[in-house]
Design a protein around this motif. Structure first.
Motif, PDB file in Angstrom:
ATOM      1  N   GLN A 116       0.817  -1.214   0.000  1.00  0.00           N
ATOM      2  CA  GLN A 116       0.000   0.000   0.000  1.00  0.00           C
ATOM      3  C   GLN A 116       0.851   1.264   0.000  1.00  0.00           C
ATOM      4  OE1 GLN A 116      -2.598  -0.714   3.427  1.00  0.00           O
ATOM      5  NE2 GLN A 116      -4.283  -1.129   2.020  1.00  0.00           N
ATOM      6  N   THR A 117       0.287   2.293  -0.642  1.00  0.00           N
ATOM      7  CA  THR A 117       0.896   3.619  -0.711  1.00  0.00           C
ATOM      8  C   THR A 117      -0.198   4.641  -0.385  1.00  0.00           C
ATOM      9  OG1 THR A 117       0.349   4.255  -2.984  1.00  0.00           O
ATOM     10  CG2 THR A 117       2.189   2.715  -2.695  1.00  0.00           C
ATOM     11  N   PRO A 118       0.138   5.922  -0.271  1.00  0.00           N
ATOM     12  CA  PRO A 118      -0.915   6.923  -0.037  1.00  0.00           C
ATOM     13  C   PRO A 118      -1.948   6.990  -1.154  1.00  0.00           C
ATOM     14  CG  PRO A 118       1.244   7.830   0.497  1.00  0.00           C
ATOM     15  CD  PRO A 118       1.480   6.512  -0.172  1.00  0.00           C
ATOM     16  N   PHE A 122      -8.693   2.129  -1.828  1.00  0.00           N
ATOM     17  CA  PHE A 122      -9.188   0.992  -1.051  1.00  0.00           C
ATOM     18  C   PHE A 122      -8.462  -0.301  -1.412  1.00  0.00           C
ATOM     19  CE2 PHE A 122     -12.785   3.988  -1.401  1.00  0.00           C
ATOM     20  CZ  PHE A 122     -12.944   4.290  -0.065  1.00  0.00           C
ATOM     21  N   GLY A 123      -7.379  -0.203  -2.185  1.00  0.00           N
ATOM     22  CA  GLY A 123      -6.673  -1.399  -2.627  1.00  0.00           C
ATOM     23  C   GLY A 123      -5.691  -1.907  -1.581  1.00  0.00           C
ATOM     24  N   ASP A 124      -5.279  -3.161  -1.764  1.00  0.00           N
ATOM     25  CA  ASP A 124      -4.340  -3.778  -0.825  1.00  0.00           C
ATOM     26  C   ASP A 124      -2.889  -3.576  -1.249  1.00  0.00           C
ATOM     27  OD1 ASP A 124      -4.014  -5.542  -2.949  1.00  0.00           O
ATOM     28  OD2 ASP A 124      -5.188  -7.142  -2.028  1.00  0.00           O
ATOM     29  N   GLY A 125      -2.663  -2.948  -2.405  1.00  0.00           N
ATOM     30  CA  GLY A 125      -1.299  -2.682  -2.836  1.00  0.00           C
ATOM     31  C   GLY A 125      -0.568  -3.881  -3.404  1.00  0.00           C
ATOM     32  N   ARG A 126      -1.265  -4.981  -3.568  1.00  0.00           N
ATOM     33  CA  ARG A 126      -0.641  -6.190  -4.058  1.00  0.00           C
ATOM     34  C   ARG A 126      -0.967  -6.437  -5.531  1.00  0.00           C
ATOM     35  NH1 ARG A 126       3.486  -6.600  -0.983  1.00  0.00           N
ATOM     36  NH2 ARG A 126       3.156  -7.510   1.086  1.00  0.00           N
TER      37      ARG A 126
END
Length: 486
Positions: A116-118, A122-126
């Motif tokens: 995750q980033t700023p 609502f995503g998990d960054g994966r």
């Protein structure tokens, strides 16, 4: 600049104000991690050490950084399916650094699936293994087809579970490009930061990626920059159309400022030709259908032009935008002449091309097999073309017209076949081939991925030992449902 095993490393993007990025450390992948593939050819071009490729796995997994890496998530905005979204940015990717190869070429390293980033919203960054394999494959396929593209240096997978439509496993890849700056960076600067930021970003981009323009006075430099971006974009999309490639998500934040094919998601290469083919089942309105890609490229260039209005006056903007139609039309017809083996231009060639497309569309003919069969007419005769048609009479009528056109050419049949086989690929990345590789990799078998990559490196060669990769797709492999989910 730091030294890394004899390689010069840089952080050019960090020359921009910090409003264009956020410092973020990768979130390490959990569970067991394995190196799925290491791109030895690209690594060699970049001058990287290759003695122990497995050592790169910890970097891909976000568990280690090399000295000099300063990971940042880039901030940009853009139009998604025609609607402006101010909240975009690297939601799961991090720019790690840039390295200069032995040839002086500087490339970005971008870790995709880093957490995750700023800008994750609502995503998990994966990223998941399925989509990562698809991106890895297509970057290589496009590169060896001779189409401007980002590529991937290596790919890792882990046992960490990730929920998409179903539970999948996490993965990450390092994407490599001359730059990751996109149209959306300029939209962000224009809409949210103001004219000074637009000028700063434009000057930065010209300095590092269009240095030939720096000597021009500002009144000429900025229009020349936009015109060149427009031309590169038009040429790339003409190349897509010529090879039957559908991008699927031509949002302006997925448009590279240097004209690379960028951010592979629900892409497809055409099987049975359908001019209105929509490869992204999320795109219910067909905005990014195959036959709309040239139009969408123009619209995205208009969005970029709008972002540069503080630097370029209205008359100049209009002149720059006219470059799109001229460049696209010239690029497309010249490419189609090469695909048809026509060395001499004729005023009726465009009519022949469009009638050919209409025929392929009406009869649902496999795009790649048709043009490859046309290439080998001198050596193999008409059967590879005729056998694609349920109604052989349609093929025969078209072939008579084609042979009449060839009568005005001076090239020998043997030379024409050689030239056409260098233009019309035998092997493309059909979705079903990618799916077979994905399923094997998900089961822990990465050999099919390595073999398919070997085939895709020589798309124009016969490769009789890999003939099965040129077969028509099975029914289940046609028009597969691919979404934006990754």
């Amino acid at each position: 600049m730091a030294s890394f095993s004899g390689i010069t490393t840089r952080q050019r993007y960090l020359e921009l104000p910090d409003t264009f990025y956020s410092h973020v450390h990768p979130t390490p992948l959990r569970g067991d991690v394995r190196l799925v593939h290491f791109n030895a050819g690209l690594a060699r071009d970049m001058g990287l050490p290759m003695e122990s490729p497995e050592e790169w796995a910890d970097i891909g997994a976000g568990r280690a950084l090399l000295e000099g890496m300063i990971p940042v998530a880039m901030k940009y905005t853009g139009h998604q399916f025609g609607m402006y979204n101010p909240d975009l940015g690297d939601g799961r990717g991090l720019l790690l650094w840039e390295t200069e190869g032995p040839d002086g070429r500087v490339r970005d390293w971008h870790l995709k699936g880093a957490g995750q980033t700023p800008y994750s919203r609502f995503g998990d960054g994966r990223a998941v293994l399925r989509s990562s394999v698809r991106e890895y494959l297509c970057g290589e396929a496009m590169h060896y087809l001779g189409i401007a593209s980002t590529r991937s240096l290596f790919l890792v997978s882990s046992t960490e579970p990730v929920r998409r439509e179903t539970i999948e496993t996490a993965a990450a890849l390092v994407r490599v490009a001359d730059t990751h700056i996109r149209f959306g960076h300029f939209e962000y600067a224009s809409h949210h930061l103001g004219p000074d930021a637009v000028k700063t970003l434009t000057d930065h981009t010209i300095h590092h990626h269009f240095p030939d323009l720096e000597a021009l006075p500002e009144s000429e430099r900025y229009p020349a920059f936009l015109a060149e971006v427009v031309r590169r974009t038009a040429r790339t999309i003409a190349d897509w159309q010529g090879v039957g490639f559908c991008h699927g998500v031509m949002n302006s934040d997925n448009m590279s400022i240097i004209g690379d094919t960028f951010d592979y998601g629900p892409y497809a290469f055409l099987d049975d030709f359908d001019a209105r083919y929509i490869c992204n089942h999320t795109d219910q309105g067909g905005r990014y259908a195959y036959n709309r890609q040239p139009e969408i490229g123009f619209i995205n260039c208009q969005l970029l032009a709008h972002a540069l209005t503080s630097l370029i006056d209205e008359d100049q903007l209009r002149r720059c935008m006219r470059e799109y139609e001229t460049t696209y039309n010239d690029s497309f017809i010249n490419l189609m002449r090469r695909k048809l083996g026509l060395a001499r231009a004729d005023d009726n060639d465009l009519g022949l091309v469009m009638d050919t497309y209409s025929m392929l569309h009406e009869h649902g003919i496999d795009y790649t097999r048709f043009f490859r069969g046309l290439s080998t007419l001198p050596s193999q005769g008409p059967a590879p073309v005729r056998d694609l048609f349920a109604d052989r009479g349609v093929a025969d009528e078209w072939l008579r017209r084609y042979h009449n056109r060839l009568a005005s050419e001076d090239c020998s049949p043997e030379d024409r076949e050689a030239d056409m086989c260098r233009t019309n690929p035998k092997y493309i990345l059909r979705n079903y081939l990618a799916q077979n590789v994905i399923e094997a990799s998900q089961a822990g078998d990465d050999q099919p991925l390595a073999e398919l990559l070997k085939v895709l490196k020589r798309p124009y060669d016969e490769q009789p030992e890999f003939e099965e990769y040129a077969a028509l797709p099975p029914d289940w492999g046609k028009h597969m449902d691919i979404s934006c989910s990754s």
